[in-house]
Design an enzyme around this catalytic site. Structure first.
Site, short mmCIF file in Angstrom:
data_model
loop_
_atom_site.label_atom_id
_atom_site.label_comp_id
_atom_site.label_asym_id
_atom_site.label_seq_id
_atom_site.Cartn_x
_atom_site.Cartn_y
_atom_site.Cartn_z
N THR A 22 41.41 45.79 41.03
CA THR A 22 41.70 45.96 42.72
C THR A 22 41.16 44.82 43.45
O THR A 22 41.72 44.31 44.67
CB THR A 22 40.98 47.29 43.13
OG1 THR A 22 41.78 48.21 42.55
CG2 THR A 22 41.14 47.32 44.68
N THR B 279 37.80 48.62 38.57
CA THR B 279 36.72 49.51 38.64
C THR B 279 37.00 50.57 37.41
O THR B 279 36.06 51.39 37.18
CB THR B 279 36.41 49.86 39.88
OG1 THR B 279 37.47 50.56 40.31
CG2 THR B 279 35.91 48.96 40.76
N1 ASP Z 1 41.55 51.14 41.02
C1 ASP Z 1 41.31 50.12 40.11
C2 ASP Z 1 40.13 49.08 40.64
O1 ASP Z 1 39.38 49.50 41.25
C3 ASP Z 1 42.21 49.43 39.73
C4 ASP Z 1 41.85 48.84 38.20
O2 ASP Z 1 40.94 49.40 37.65
O3 ASP Z 1 42.39 48.09 37.72
O4 ASP Z 1 40.26 47.96 40.34
#
Ligand code: ASP
Length: 327
Positions: free
Chosen positions: A14, A90
């Protein structure tokens, strides 16, 4: 004065995501270099080498890729980096940080970060997280602390950090243990004493083995469990109820599996430890240990799978009981 050398590896997530056009979902788009464009003051802090190692949502990372990242990070240190920062999604950060921590046998800090809000959202947290991670990686007090995760102005140890909220800015916590440090006026302040003694593992000689993770649930059937050995898994982690329990039918199947391969029982609760000497019923932790299973202690099921995979990869499956102390 000569500036310290710092290396930044971008993996996607993200923190690197943007929408191509209005109404579309965000996807990994920003290279490491593009992410640094929002931090012009960096040039005063260090000589930066930034590389985009991949641009993936973190759900699509795997152990092989992390081994490539590990080799890259070690090469950076050999070339003089006094700190290394990785940016990634994350969603799997708690697992990849622990994976790299178990293999990071250097004193130089390896710091990982990401973002809960994409680069195109108002109040994006990526630039602040990245800046904090860079400052932690450059701080001499960060040496000998292995891999740390910096999010939301907190520093977390790789072994205990979890993504404990799906969306919140303060999604990263270390239940029971708490953060090991906080950012104060642009500097890291470590909260405890000297860094704890670290255990690292050998680089895995094999990487194609599989470790299954199954969660105990109310009224579960045993079909998946019964297939674990015949499907070729070389290890099994159970996310057990409470302090590490399963139902009586699972207990019997787990006993049979434990005759063939290592079985680790962790707690599915999200905080706290498994026990060793408290419950004597069938499927309780005393019964499961009697059948050959090993308790994970404070290590959560997902991190237990990472540790077990690396132990098997390093031909240390005979010492699972040593590395999972059960406490
Ligand atoms: N929602 C996730 C992030 O916070 C997407 C990922 O892990 O690539 O990065």
């Amino acid at each position: 004065m000569t500036q310290p050398k710092l290396s930044i590896g971008a993996l996607g997530g993200t923190v690197s995501m943007q929408a191509k056009s209005a109404g579309e979902g965000v996807t990994p788009a920003l290279t490491g270099e593009a992410m640094l464009a929002s931090l012009p003051e960096l040039a005063e802090l260090a000589l930066i080498n930034v590389e985009t190692l991949c641009l993936l949502p973190s759900a699509s990372l795997d152990f092989e890729q992390l081994l490539t990242v590990l080799r890259w990070a070690k090469a950076q240190v050999e070339q003089g980096a006094t700190g290394v920062v990785l940016t990634q999604g994350t969603d799997t950060l708690e697992e990849s940080a622990y994976f790299l921590d178990l293999l990071w046998d250097l004193e130089v800090p390896l710091v990982m970060t990401g973002a809960m809000r994409s680069a195109s959202q108002i109040g994006a947290d990526g630039p602040a997280n990245l800046m904090a991670a860079i400052k932690v990686a450059l701080d001499k007090n960060s040496r000998q602390r292995g891999v740390q995760v910096v999010m939301n102005d907190q520093v977390h140890a790789a072994a205990w950090v979890r993504k404990s909220d799906a969306l919140a800015l303060d999604a990263f916590t270390s239940p029971l243990f708490g953060p090991v440090g906080v950012m104060v006026e642009g500097r890291v302040r470590y909260l405890g004493g000297a860094p704890a003694e670290r255990v690292t593992l050998p680089y895995p000689g094999k990487t194609h083995h599989r470790v299954a993770l199954l969660e105990a649930v109310l009224g579960a059937d045993t079909r998946l469990l019964e297939q674990i050995v015949s499907l070729g898994y070389e290890g099994l982690v159970i996310a057990g109820f409470g302090v590490g329990h399963v139902d009586a039918e699972w207990a019997e199947r787990i006993g049979r599996i434990a005759e063939e391969l290592p079985v680790v029982i962790a707690s599915r609760t999200g905080s706290g430890t498994t026990t060793q000497h408290s419950y004597g019923f069938v499927g309780g932790e005393m019964d499961l240990q009697g059948r050959g299973a090993v308790m994970a202690g404070f290590l959560c099921p997902r991190k237990s799978r990472v540790l077990l995979w690396l132990l098997i990869g390093g031909e240390l499956q005979g010492e699972v009981g040593v590395y999972f102390s059960g406490e």
